[in-house]
Design a protein around this motif. Sequence first.
Motif, PDB file in Angstrom:
ATOM      1  N   HIS A 105       0.830  -1.211   0.000  1.00  0.00           N
ATOM      2  CA  HIS A 105       0.000   0.000   0.000  1.00  0.00           C
ATOM      3  C   HIS A 105       0.858   1.251   0.000  1.00  0.00           C
ATOM      4  CE1 HIS A 105      -2.917  -2.883   2.067  1.00  0.00           C
ATOM      5  NE2 HIS A 105      -3.288  -2.732   0.815  1.00  0.00           N
ATOM      6  N   CYS A 106       2.064   1.105   0.519  1.00  0.00           N
ATOM      7  CA  CYS A 106       2.997   2.228   0.477  1.00  0.00           C
ATOM      8  C   CYS A 106       4.422   1.682   0.485  1.00  0.00           C
ATOM      9  CB  CYS A 106       2.771   3.190   1.648  1.00  0.00           C
ATOM     10  SG  CYS A 106       2.947   2.441   3.257  1.00  0.00           S
ATOM     11  N   ALA A 107       5.356   2.513   0.024  1.00  0.00           N
ATOM     12  CA  ALA A 107       6.749   2.061  -0.028  1.00  0.00           C
ATOM     13  C   ALA A 107       7.663   3.129   0.548  1.00  0.00           C
ATOM     14  CB  ALA A 107       7.138   1.776  -1.481  1.00  0.00           C
ATOM     15  N   ILE A 108       8.715   2.657   1.222  1.00  0.00           N
ATOM     16  CA  ILE A 108       9.743   3.587   1.708  1.00  0.00           C
ATOM     17  C   ILE A 108      11.030   3.213   0.990  1.00  0.00           C
ATOM     18  CG2 ILE A 108      11.202   4.176   3.689  1.00  0.00           C
ATOM     19  CD1 ILE A 108       8.810   3.985   5.471  1.00  0.00           C
ATOM     20  N   THR A 109      11.733   4.195   0.438  1.00  0.00           N
ATOM     21  CA  THR A 109      13.030   3.892  -0.161  1.00  0.00           C
ATOM     22  C   THR A 109      14.120   4.384   0.786  1.00  0.00           C
ATOM     23  OG1 THR A 109      12.954   5.988  -1.361  1.00  0.00           O
ATOM     24  CG2 THR A 109      12.177   4.056  -2.541  1.00  0.00           C
ATOM     25  N   ILE A 110      15.129   3.568   0.935  1.00  0.00           N
ATOM     26  CA  ILE A 110      16.228   3.915   1.855  1.00  0.00           C
ATOM     27  C   ILE A 110      17.520   3.300   1.321  1.00  0.00           C
ATOM     28  CG2 ILE A 110      15.787   1.899   3.358  1.00  0.00           C
ATOM     29  CD1 ILE A 110      16.502   3.719   5.768  1.00  0.00           C
ATOM     30  N   ASN A 170      18.419  19.110   0.628  1.00  0.00           N
ATOM     31  CA  ASN A 170      18.874  18.084   1.569  1.00  0.00           C
ATOM     32  C   ASN A 170      17.973  16.859   1.657  1.00  0.00           C
ATOM     33  OD1 ASN A 170      21.221  19.367   2.248  1.00  0.00           O
ATOM     34  ND2 ASN A 170      20.209  20.615   3.800  1.00  0.00           N
ATOM     35  N   HIS A 171      17.146  16.686   0.621  1.00  0.00           N
ATOM     36  CA  HIS A 171      16.365  15.454   0.560  1.00  0.00           C
ATOM     37  C   HIS A 171      17.055  14.547  -0.447  1.00  0.00           C
ATOM     38  CE1 HIS A 171      13.301  12.540  -0.318  1.00  0.00           C
ATOM     39  NE2 HIS A 171      13.244  12.951  -1.568  1.00  0.00           N
ATOM     40  N   ALA A 172      17.444  13.359   0.011  1.00  0.00           N
ATOM     41  CA  ALA A 172      18.039  12.406  -0.930  1.00  0.00           C
ATOM     42  C   ALA A 172      16.954  11.385  -1.264  1.00  0.00           C
ATOM     43  CB  ALA A 172      19.263  11.774  -0.317  1.00  0.00           C
ATOM     44  N   ASP A 173      17.278  10.141  -1.365  1.00  0.00           N
ATOM     45  CA  ASP A 173      16.254   9.184  -1.786  1.00  0.00           C
ATOM     46  C   ASP A 173      15.635   8.434  -0.602  1.00  0.00           C
ATOM     47  OD1 ASP A 173      16.181   9.633  -4.587  1.00  0.00           O
ATOM     48  OD2 ASP A 173      18.195   8.811  -4.679  1.00  0.00           O
ATOM     49  N   TYR A 174      15.392   9.146   0.478  1.00  0.00           N
ATOM     50  CA  TYR A 174      14.743   8.562   1.650  1.00  0.00           C
ATOM     51  C   TYR A 174      13.335   9.160   1.716  1.00  0.00           C
ATOM     52  CZ  TYR A 174      14.516   6.958   6.564  1.00  0.00           C
ATOM     53  OH  TYR A 174      14.203   6.327   7.745  1.00  0.00           O
TER      54      TYR A 174
END
Length: 323
Positions: A105-110, A170-174
């Motif tokens: 339903h949702c994804a977090i990339t880290i 300062n937002h990367a791929d998180y």
Amino acid sequence: MCEVAAQRSRPILAIVVPCYNEAPLIVDTARKLVEILEELSSHGEIDNQSFIYFVDDGSQDETWLKICHLHQMNPQKIKGLKLARNFGSQSAILAGILSVRERAHCAITIDADLQQDERAIPLFLKSYKRGAEIVFGVRCDRSADSFWKKSTALIFYKCMKAMGVRIIENHADYRLISRKVIDSLAEFREYNLFLRGIFADLGFKTETVYFKAGRRQIGETKFSFKKMASLALNGITSFSVMPLRLISILGAGIFIFSCVMSIWILFKALFGKVVPGWASTLIPIYILGGLQIMLLGILGEYIGRIYKEVKARPRFIKDIELF
Ligand code: UDP
Ligand code: MG
């Protein structure tokens, strides 16, 4: 409607992790992420079908072997995908997000090195439950980064902003993205993807989570200077045709200057004392030089428009539809 609310309060979460030659740290990363998933599902925050999705971006070391091993040990929580070669982190993240599209339903990339502090994951979920479709992870402290990394990042963000590109500093791929956002992302068909720009440009309800970035514990950065420069160039060229416009502006400026110079030379040749052939040599040089750059700029304007068209980006993104 009820089902949607239930999904939001206890979603199936997929954690997408791009990996390039991360064999030394992947087991540790998997352990930490599994711990977080288990804790969250034991508190009823997420569905227990939530999982971690490692994307091996054509590693040359034992990364894939380790992912397979981790999957065998815990098939429910750990899944993986191996790309045929190294495509770069942006493509690896995209491959991961699109692959979990139907199952989460949702994804977090880290990042695999967890420099981005995985302990902030519960905060991302809180924002998601409040209704955010995209939650941006923003580094509130870059002291762990080298002077080189900090200064190049600063120049990059300033350039992007000067060119009118929407970008979150300062937002990367998180980040966390909802299924709705993943569906919208799937409509972007361009080859050179700069995810940070696309997510900042999409719209939707967004929130920000601040976290303190740590140092990479094992191994070295997988972003060589070449990869970093190519990512930055991708970011600029895929969101702005400003460099082409600058040629137009420069061309127009030089052309005006050339005209003024030509009039001055003509005036000198008619009323002053000059070497024979001076005016007839210089005037064409000025006029043709200025004209050429200006015409190049006009061509650039058209190329810029063609470039925008061939990317075939969606012209609108739907958020809510009442039907
Ligand atoms: N990465 C990738 N493909 C690449 C380069 C990097 O999938 O070609 C992954 C890498 O394994 C890590 C993430 O992208 O999970 C960020 O890389 P890294 O931590 O080396 O970047 P840095 O923190 O130095 O910017
Ligand atoms: Mg890192």
